[in-house]
Motif scaffolding. Structure first.
Motif, mmCIF file in Angstrom:
data_model
loop_
_atom_site.group_PDB
_atom_site.id
_atom_site.type_symbol
_atom_site.label_atom_id
_atom_site.label_comp_id
_atom_site.label_asym_id
_atom_site.label_seq_id
_atom_site.Cartn_x
_atom_site.Cartn_y
_atom_site.Cartn_z
ATOM 1 N N GLU A 78 0.867 -1.176 0.000
ATOM 2 C CA GLU A 78 0.000 0.000 0.000
ATOM 3 C C GLU A 78 0.906 1.228 0.000
ATOM 4 N N HIS A 79 1.096 1.847 -1.168
ATOM 5 C CA HIS A 79 2.062 2.934 -1.287
ATOM 6 C C HIS A 79 1.559 4.264 -0.727
ATOM 7 N N ILE A 80 0.263 4.485 -0.780
ATOM 8 C CA ILE A 80 -0.294 5.755 -0.315
ATOM 9 C C ILE A 80 -1.261 5.479 0.834
ATOM 10 N N ARG A 81 -0.957 6.047 1.995
ATOM 11 C CA ARG A 81 -1.786 5.847 3.175
ATOM 12 C C ARG A 81 -2.866 6.914 3.245
ATOM 13 N N VAL A 82 -4.085 6.492 3.567
ATOM 14 C CA VAL A 82 -5.216 7.409 3.713
ATOM 15 C C VAL A 82 -5.374 7.761 5.181
ATOM 16 N N GLU A 83 -5.315 9.035 5.495
ATOM 17 C CA GLU A 83 -5.593 9.520 6.837
ATOM 18 C C GLU A 83 -6.989 10.135 6.789
ATOM 19 N N ARG A 84 -7.971 9.355 7.176
ATOM 20 C CA ARG A 84 -9.369 9.743 6.970
ATOM 21 C C ARG A 84 -9.693 11.080 7.621
ATOM 22 N N GLY A 85 -10.341 11.934 6.817
ATOM 23 C CA GLY A 85 -10.729 13.253 7.297
ATOM 24 C C GLY A 85 -9.604 14.260 7.315
ATOM 25 N N VAL A 86 -8.386 13.820 6.930
ATOM 26 C CA VAL A 86 -7.218 14.728 6.962
ATOM 27 C C VAL A 86 -6.563 14.834 5.597
ATOM 28 N N GLY A 87 -6.024 13.702 5.089
ATOM 29 C CA GLY A 87 -5.315 13.758 3.813
ATOM 30 C C GLY A 87 -4.665 12.441 3.464
ATOM 31 N N TYR A 88 -3.516 12.529 2.787
ATOM 32 C CA TYR A 88 -2.822 11.340 2.289
ATOM 33 C C TYR A 88 -1.319 11.456 2.571
ATOM 34 N N ALA A 89 -0.666 10.285 2.661
ATOM 35 C CA ALA A 89 0.788 10.259 2.859
ATOM 36 C C ALA A 89 1.397 9.155 2.009
ATOM 37 N N PHE A 90 2.551 9.435 1.409
ATOM 38 C CA PHE A 90 3.288 8.407 0.682
ATOM 39 C C PHE A 90 4.091 7.589 1.666
ATOM 40 N N GLU A 91 3.968 6.271 1.564
ATOM 41 C CA GLU A 91 4.691 5.358 2.463
ATOM 42 C C GLU A 91 5.813 4.679 1.701
ATOM 43 N N PRO A 92 7.078 5.072 1.934
ATOM 44 C CA PRO A 92 8.204 4.465 1.204
ATOM 45 C C PRO A 92 8.418 3.025 1.611
#
Length: 230
Positions: A216-230
């Motif tokens: 899962e390369h892109i993590r979803v932070e619900r209600g906030v945004g997104y983060a790339f997970e290396p």
């Protein structure tokens, strides 16, 4: 001990060459893929030159220009399927040497050392605008607007590429929805159209997972945004 970076999956052949390099006081660092090699070069690891065994690294030509962007050092390719057309293509894409594979590593050593002498006479390439981002199994080139996952190119639309690039630039950190919308869509940003980011992000995640479903390369932070997970 000075080292070369060897891109080769044939361990037996690699060990034969390693023994020969050692006679010249040169060590080796073997990696399995072009992605792995680019990652080490971007991280600043120092080598004398790169050797690619074309016989074991499939379809590497697509990533050769990105490797050329990542380093000034000579790129040396050996192959058992040598043709002049393939040599011309490799040289145009950034290789310094493209020669037939030979059984004895000594010949490769001598040719590579001559390449080093020639390289030392060249003007060093500027690296100011390289713009290569790495994250685990992903390589992204800002300059060439290309993305590779596990050595497979991913075809991203403009907004999809821009979003992935923005997230990788801030790797590991959560980027808020509003910041992404303002940065990527600019004047076209409309707070009421909340689904456009979700739909675009879903396409990116789908394209990446088609190549590497276990990650899962892109993590979803619900209600906030997104983060790339290396």
């Amino acid at each position: 001990m000075e080292r070369i970076l060897a891109v080769d999956t044939d361990i037996a052949i690699h060990e034969e060459h390693t023994a020969e390099w050692a006679k010249y006081g040169i060590g080796t660092r073997r990696v399995n893929t072009i992605n792995d090699a680019i990652g080490r070069l971007v991280a600043g690891e120092e080598f004398l030159f790169v050797v690619i065994n074309e016989d074991t690294i499939c379809d590497f030509m697509k990533q050769l220009p990105i490797m050329r962007d990542a380093t000034d050092m000579p790129i040396f390719i050996v192959t058992s399927t040598y043709t002049i057309d393939k040599k011309i293509k490799a040289m145009n894409l950034g290789a310094d040497v493209y020669e037939p594979f030979v059984s004895y590593a000594k010949q490769n050593v001598l040719l590579a050392l001559e390449t080093l002498k020639a390289q030392s006479r060249r003007t060093k390439r500027s690296q100011k605008h390289v713009g290569i981002l790495t994250g685990g199994d992903i390589i992204l080139s800002k300059l060439r607007r290309k993305v590779f996952v596990k050595n497979t190119e991913v075809n991203l639309a403009k907004k999809e590429f821009d979003i992935l690039c923005y997230l990788m630039d801030d790797s590991g950190c959560v980027v808020e929805h509003k910041e992404l919308m303002e940065k990527i869509w600019g004047e076209d940003y409309n707070e009421k159209d909340t689904d456009i980011l979700w739909r675009t992000m879903n396409r990116i995640r789908t394209k990446l997972s088609e190549i590497y479903p276990a990650k899962e390369h892109i993590r979803v932070e619900r209600g906030v945004g997104y983060a790339f997970e290396p």
